[in-house]
Design an enzyme around this catalytic site. Structure first.
Site, PDB file in Angstrom:
ATOM      1  N   GLY A 153       0.648  -1.296  -0.230  1.00 57.11           N
ATOM      2  CA  GLY A 153       0.673   0.005   0.092  1.00 57.11           C
ATOM      3  C   GLY A 153       0.732   1.079  -0.268  1.00 57.11           C
ATOM      4  O   GLY A 153       0.586   1.955  -0.884  1.00 57.11           O
ATOM      5  N   TYR A 154       1.617   1.415   0.799  1.00 55.91           N
ATOM      6  CA  TYR A 154       3.199   2.310   1.034  1.00 55.91           C
ATOM      7  C   TYR A 154       3.633   2.487  -0.321  1.00 55.91           C
ATOM      8  O   TYR A 154       3.846   3.469  -0.781  1.00 55.91           O
ATOM      9  CB  TYR A 154       3.819   2.186   2.067  1.00 55.91           C
ATOM     10  CG  TYR A 154       4.721   3.820   2.610  1.00 55.91           C
ATOM     11  CD1 TYR A 154       4.356   4.821   2.524  1.00 55.91           C
ATOM     12  CD2 TYR A 154       6.595   2.753   1.802  1.00 55.91           C
ATOM     13  CE1 TYR A 154       5.368   5.523   2.826  1.00 55.91           C
ATOM     14  CE2 TYR A 154       6.783   4.101   2.003  1.00 55.91           C
ATOM     15  CZ  TYR A 154       6.993   5.443   2.509  1.00 55.91           C
ATOM     16  OH  TYR A 154       7.702   6.271   2.330  1.00 55.91           O
ATOM     17  N   VAL A 155       4.303   1.270  -0.869  1.00 56.14           N
ATOM     18  CA  VAL A 155       4.669   1.531  -1.808  1.00 56.14           C
ATOM     19  C   VAL A 155       3.998   2.250  -3.213  1.00 56.14           C
ATOM     20  O   VAL A 155       4.138   2.831  -4.178  1.00 56.14           O
ATOM     21  CB  VAL A 155       5.528   0.248  -3.083  1.00 56.14           C
ATOM     22  CG1 VAL A 155       5.349   0.226  -3.880  1.00 56.14           C
ATOM     23  CG2 VAL A 155       6.522   0.722  -1.939  1.00 56.14           C
ATOM     24  N   SER A 157       1.405   4.284  -3.284  1.00 59.69           N
ATOM     25  CA  SER A 157       1.715   5.619  -3.168  1.00 59.69           C
ATOM     26  C   SER A 157       2.496   6.093  -3.232  1.00 59.69           C
ATOM     27  O   SER A 157       2.527   7.398  -4.225  1.00 59.69           O
ATOM     28  CB  SER A 157       1.054   6.179  -1.673  1.00 59.69           C
ATOM     29  OG  SER A 157       2.139   5.869  -0.679  1.00 59.69           O
TER      30      SER A 157
END
Length: 245
Positions: A153-155, A157
């Site tokens: 999820g972070y990547v 973004s």
């Protein structure tokens, strides 16, 4: 308005681990710096006071980076104080880790609001407010290349941040404004260390050929390069990771 011959910078997330190092590094180069905060006004003011105590110029500005009205007000404050803005460094971001299969979608929305919408809002304002000779420096992550599990999820973004950064660099043709992204590797900040056991930290420290974690000062050096002398570096993602990827 205060008269100043210094170049002027805004550092979003300026009271954070990397952000505070960026603030102090830009001050070394003679910048007047606005230290942005979202939730911790006292820490931002403490840093600004430290800068002023050593003869530098610093103010604080607050607001949610994803709130266009709040951030526009922050840009207004900087222009009223110093007459203009030359560099925007967008370190503000959040990281919530989970396998994709089990990631709470509310956490996904939180990351995307801050990391994507927040970066977009600040980039949009920078595109309209930066003076000629200026620079916008957004923040991605080396994990867009290393693809560590639980970072999905972070990547997602941060990959969006990279793409919008490279597009904006081309949209600002003729303005003499550079637009780049810095993509740190494992860096010893509270954001990175939170929730990791010592074995995990040690393994990540050994992963790079330099066999250590990065420091906020390592990242700040790259930012200072892009904010100052690196006028021929434009539309790039600069990986600051000790050779990890």
């Amino acid at each position: 308005m205060t008269s100043t011959t210094a170049r002027v910078a805004l550092v979003t997330g300026g009271s954070g681990g990397i952000g505070s190092s960026v603030v102090e590094r830009l001050v070394q180069d003679g910048f007047a710096v606005a230290v942005h905060y979202s939730g911790n006004a006292s820490r931002a003011e403490e840093l600004a006071a430290k800068v002023r105590g050593t003869g530098g110029q610093a103010i604080t500005v607050g607001g949610d980076v994803a709130d266009e009205a709040a951030m526009a007000a922050g840009f207004d404050t900087i222009e009223e104080e110093w007459g203009g803005l030359d560099v925007v460094v967008n370190t503000a971001g959040i990281m919530l880790l989970s396998p994709i299969a089990t990631l709470d979608l509310a956490d996904l929305d939180r990351m995307h609001r801050t990391n994507i919408r927040g970066t977009f809002v600040v980039s949009q304002l920078a595109a309209n407010r930066l003076r000629a000779g200026g620079a916008l420096i957004n923040f991605s992550t080396t994990v867009t290349r290393t693809r560590f599990p639980t970072y999905g999820g972070y990547v997602a973004s941060k990959a969006a941040v990279e793409s919008m950064t490279l597009v904006l660099a081309r949209e600002l043709r003729g303005r003499d404004i550079t637009v780049n992204a810095v993509a740190p590797g494992p860096t010893a900040t509270p954001l990175f260390l939170d929730g990791k056991d010592q074995q995990t930290v040690d393994e990540l420290a050994k992963a790079a050929p330099l066999e250590r974690l990065g420091t906020p000062d390592d990242v700040a050096e790259a930012v200072a390069f892009l904010a100052g002398p690196a006028r021929w570096v434009n539309g790039q993602v600069v990986y600051v990771n000790g050779g990890l990827a």
